[in-house]
Design a protein around this motif. Structure first.
Motif, PDB file in Angstrom:
ATOM      1  N   ILE A 140       0.825  -1.208   0.000  1.00 51.34           N
ATOM      2  CA  ILE A 140       0.000   0.000   0.000  1.00 51.34           C
ATOM      3  C   ILE A 140       0.862   1.262   0.000  1.00 51.34           C
ATOM      4  O   ILE A 140       0.411   2.319  -0.395  1.00 51.34           O
ATOM      5  N   ARG A 141       2.111   1.140   0.404  1.00 49.76           N
ATOM      6  CA  ARG A 141       2.997   2.308   0.401  1.00 49.76           C
ATOM      7  C   ARG A 141       3.390   2.652  -1.031  1.00 49.76           C
ATOM      8  O   ARG A 141       3.824   1.796  -1.782  1.00 49.76           O
ATOM      9  N   ALA A 142       3.279   3.927  -1.365  1.00 46.24           N
ATOM     10  CA  ALA A 142       3.677   4.378  -2.699  1.00 46.24           C
ATOM     11  C   ALA A 142       5.194   4.355  -2.848  1.00 46.24           C
ATOM     12  O   ALA A 142       5.708   4.158  -3.939  1.00 46.24           O
ATOM     13  N   ALA A 143       5.905   4.533  -1.751  1.00 48.16           N
ATOM     14  CA  ALA A 143       7.364   4.472  -1.738  1.00 48.16           C
ATOM     15  C   ALA A 143       7.773   3.553  -0.599  1.00 48.16           C
ATOM     16  O   ALA A 143       7.056   3.444   0.389  1.00 48.16           O
ATOM     17  N   PRO A 144       8.897   2.889  -0.724  1.00 48.63           N
ATOM     18  CA  PRO A 144       9.334   2.008   0.358  1.00 48.63           C
ATOM     19  C   PRO A 144       9.507   2.780   1.658  1.00 48.63           C
ATOM     20  O   PRO A 144       9.792   3.972   1.636  1.00 48.63           O
ATOM     21  N   SER A 145       9.344   2.085   2.757  1.00 46.33           N
ATOM     22  CA  SER A 145       9.523   2.736   4.049  1.00 46.33           C
ATOM     23  C   SER A 145      10.972   3.147   4.220  1.00 46.33           C
ATOM     24  O   SER A 145      11.862   2.655   3.543  1.00 46.33           O
ATOM     25  N   SER A 146      11.209   4.046   5.141  1.00 46.42           N
ATOM     26  CA  SER A 146      12.565   4.548   5.332  1.00 46.42           C
ATOM     27  C   SER A 146      13.511   3.434   5.749  1.00 46.42           C
ATOM     28  O   SER A 146      14.701   3.500   5.513  1.00 46.42           O
ATOM     29  N   GLY A 147      12.996   2.393   6.386  1.00 49.63           N
ATOM     30  CA  GLY A 147      13.850   1.273   6.772  1.00 49.63           C
ATOM     31  C   GLY A 147      14.449   0.592   5.557  1.00 49.63           C
ATOM     32  O   GLY A 147      15.628   0.255   5.539  1.00 49.63           O
ATOM     33  N   VAL A 148      13.661   0.414   4.524  1.00 46.25           N
ATOM     34  CA  VAL A 148      14.150  -0.207   3.289  1.00 46.25           C
ATOM     35  C   VAL A 148      15.146   0.724   2.606  1.00 46.25           C
ATOM     36  O   VAL A 148      16.206   0.299   2.163  1.00 46.25           O
ATOM     37  N   LEU A 149      14.797   1.999   2.548  1.00 46.90           N
ATOM     38  CA  LEU A 149      15.710   2.953   1.913  1.00 46.90           C
ATOM     39  C   LEU A 149      17.013   3.040   2.689  1.00 46.90           C
ATOM     40  O   LEU A 149      18.088   3.153   2.105  1.00 46.90           O
ATOM     41  N   GLY A 150      16.925   2.986   3.994  1.00 44.30           N
ATOM     42  CA  GLY A 150      18.134   3.024   4.813  1.00 44.30           C
ATOM     43  C   GLY A 150      19.031   1.835   4.549  1.00 44.30           C
ATOM     44  O   GLY A 150      20.251   1.964   4.486  1.00 44.30           O
ATOM     45  N   LYS A 151      18.433   0.661   4.385  1.00 46.27           N
ATOM     46  CA  LYS A 151      19.223  -0.540   4.113  1.00 46.27           C
ATOM     47  C   LYS A 151      19.882  -0.459   2.743  1.00 46.27           C
ATOM     48  O   LYS A 151      21.037  -0.842   2.578  1.00 46.27           O
ATOM     49  N   VAL A 152      19.151   0.042   1.765  1.00 50.43           N
ATOM     50  CA  VAL A 152      19.709   0.179   0.419  1.00 50.43           C
ATOM     51  C   VAL A 152      20.852   1.191   0.437  1.00 50.43           C
ATOM     52  O   VAL A 152      21.922   0.946  -0.123  1.00 50.43           O
ATOM     53  N   ALA A 153      20.633   2.330   1.101  1.00 54.88           N
ATOM     54  CA  ALA A 153      21.678   3.352   1.182  1.00 54.88           C
ATOM     55  C   ALA A 153      22.899   2.813   1.912  1.00 54.88           C
ATOM     56  O   ALA A 153      24.035   3.055   1.493  1.00 54.88           O
ATOM     57  N   PHE A 154      22.686   2.067   2.991  1.00 55.25           N
ATOM     58  CA  PHE A 154      23.809   1.488   3.725  1.00 55.25           C
ATOM     59  C   PHE A 154      24.580   0.518   2.839  1.00 55.25           C
ATOM     60  O   PHE A 154      25.810   0.517   2.818  1.00 55.25           O
ATOM     61  N   GLY A 155      23.876  -0.322   2.095  1.00 52.46           N
ATOM     62  CA  GLY A 155      24.535  -1.270   1.196  1.00 52.46           C
ATOM     63  C   GLY A 155      25.358  -0.572   0.129  1.00 52.46           C
ATOM     64  O   GLY A 155      26.475  -0.986  -0.171  1.00 52.46           O
ATOM     65  N   LEU A 156      24.799   0.491  -0.446  1.00 50.11           N
ATOM     66  CA  LEU A 156      25.549   1.242  -1.455  1.00 50.11           C
ATOM     67  C   LEU A 156      26.788   1.894  -0.859  1.00 50.11           C
ATOM     68  O   LEU A 156      27.870   1.846  -1.453  1.00 50.11           O
ATOM     69  N   MET A 157      26.629   2.482   0.313  1.00 47.54           N
ATOM     70  CA  MET A 157      27.775   3.132   0.949  1.00 47.54           C
ATOM     71  C   MET A 157      28.839   2.107   1.323  1.00 47.54           C
ATOM     72  O   MET A 157      30.037   2.360   1.165  1.00 47.54           O
ATOM     73  N   LEU A 158      28.417   0.944   1.792  1.00 52.30           N
ATOM     74  CA  LEU A 158      29.367  -0.110   2.134  1.00 52.30           C
ATOM     75  C   LEU A 158      30.116  -0.585   0.880  1.00 52.30           C
ATOM     76  O   LEU A 158      31.333  -0.773   0.906  1.00 52.30           O
ATOM     77  N   GLY A 159      29.400  -0.766  -0.214  1.00 54.98           N
ATOM     78  CA  GLY A 159      30.036  -1.175  -1.468  1.00 54.98           C
ATOM     79  C   GLY A 159      31.035  -0.153  -1.971  1.00 54.98           C
ATOM     80  O   GLY A 159      32.135  -0.496  -2.421  1.00 54.98           O
ATOM     81  N   ILE A 160      30.685   1.113  -1.862  1.00 55.37           N
ATOM     82  CA  ILE A 160      31.599   2.178  -2.284  1.00 55.37           C
ATOM     83  C   ILE A 160      32.833   2.191  -1.394  1.00 55.37           C
ATOM     84  O   ILE A 160      33.968   2.339  -1.879  1.00 55.37           O
ATOM     85  N   ALA A 161      32.639   2.019  -0.087  1.00 47.78           N
ATOM     86  CA  ALA A 161      33.771   2.024   0.843  1.00 47.78           C
ATOM     87  C   ALA A 161      34.717   0.856   0.568  1.00 47.78           C
ATOM     88  O   ALA A 161      35.942   1.024   0.561  1.00 47.78           O
ATOM     89  N   VAL A 162      34.171  -0.332   0.320  1.00 49.47           N
ATOM     90  CA  VAL A 162      35.009  -1.503   0.035  1.00 49.47           C
ATOM     91  C   VAL A 162      35.776  -1.296  -1.267  1.00 49.47           C
ATOM     92  O   VAL A 162      36.971  -1.610  -1.356  1.00 49.47           O
ATOM     93  N   THR A 163      35.121  -0.751  -2.270  1.00 48.96           N
ATOM     94  CA  THR A 163      35.792  -0.475  -3.543  1.00 48.96           C
ATOM     95  C   THR A 163      36.920   0.532  -3.346  1.00 48.96           C
ATOM     96  O   THR A 163      38.027   0.352  -3.861  1.00 48.96           O
ATOM     97  N   PHE A 164      36.639   1.585  -2.583  1.00 47.22           N
ATOM     98  CA  PHE A 164      37.662   2.594  -2.322  1.00 47.22           C
ATOM     99  C   PHE A 164      38.859   1.988  -1.602  1.00 47.22           C
ATOM    100  O   PHE A 164      40.006   2.250  -1.955  1.00 47.22           O
ATOM    101  N   LEU A 165      38.600   1.161  -0.594  1.00 48.26           N
ATOM    102  CA  LEU A 165      39.699   0.539   0.140  1.00 48.26           C
ATOM    103  C   LEU A 165      40.511  -0.403  -0.755  1.00 48.26           C
ATOM    104  O   LEU A 165      41.735  -0.476  -0.647  1.00 48.26           O
ATOM    105  N   GLY A 166      39.839  -1.131  -1.639  1.00 51.00           N
ATOM    106  CA  GLY A 166      40.547  -2.012  -2.559  1.00 51.00           C
ATOM    107  C   GLY A 166      41.445  -1.242  -3.508  1.00 51.00           C
ATOM    108  O   GLY A 166      42.607  -1.615  -3.734  1.00 51.00           O
ATOM    109  N   VAL A 167      40.933  -0.143  -4.066  1.00 49.47           N
ATOM    110  CA  VAL A 167      41.739   0.687  -4.962  1.00 49.47           C
ATOM    111  C   VAL A 167      42.905   1.302  -4.195  1.00 49.47           C
ATOM    112  O   VAL A 167      44.037   1.348  -4.685  1.00 49.47           O
TER     113      VAL A 167
END
Length: 162
Positions: free
Chosen positions: A93-120
């Motif tokens: 029924i939500r037109a947009a995902p709840s903030s919990g879902v968005l928070g998890k997606v944002a955390f995953g993206l930030m974690l992926g970027i951080a791991v890539t940066f550390l590898g480089v």
């Protein structure tokens, strides 16, 4: 003026029929409650799942808008009403995902970027270390190679009397 009130025309120009058992005062006062429009814009119409409650026109959405208006006027918070509607109709029924879902997606993206940066960073650091190590000079290599074969050559020359 009396004809407009009897017809049940809202201030926004849309006619909303009275639901069975709905008091006439609630129909006449169809001005949105504070937070009603924002909440209706965050929820999808459960009859089609395509439009939000604030724009969709069906009997079910009109009932839901009246319910939201009444509950907000009775003092319930918009978040509590949203949680109840999610419990009744599901997360869809939500037109947009709840903030919990968005928070998890944002955390995953930030974690992926951080791991890539550390590898480089680690790769560049290892390249820098390799470049900083002194390369064996050609003279030292030649001297090491000369020492190994030089003795053998000298021995053979002595044997032949040269």
């Amino acid at each position: 003026m009396l004809a407009v009130a009897v017809a049940g025309v809202t201030l926004s120009g849309r006619a909303e029929p009275a639901a069975p058992g709905q008091p006439a005062s609630e129909l006449a006062d169809s001005t949105p409650a504070p937070g009603e429009r924002a909440l209706a814009a965050r929820l999808l119409a459960p009859c089609c799942w395509e439009q939000t409650l604030d724009v969709h026109e069906s009997e079910l959405t009109r009932e839901l808008r009246r319910e939201i208006r009444g509950r907000l006027r009775r003092g319930e918070s918009a978040d509590a009403i949203e949680q109840d509607l999610v419990a009744r109709h599901g997360e869809r029924i939500r037109a947009a995902p709840s903030s919990g879902v968005l928070g998890k997606v944002a955390f995953g993206l930030m974690l992926g970027i951080a791991v890539t940066f550390l590898g480089v960073f680690a790769l560049l650091r290892s390249w820098r270390r390799a470049a900083a190590q002194p390369a064996p000079s050609d003279v030292a290599v030649a001297a090491a190679a000369r020492d190994e074969y030089d003795e053998r050559l000298d021995d053979e020359l002595r044997e032949h009397g040269a």
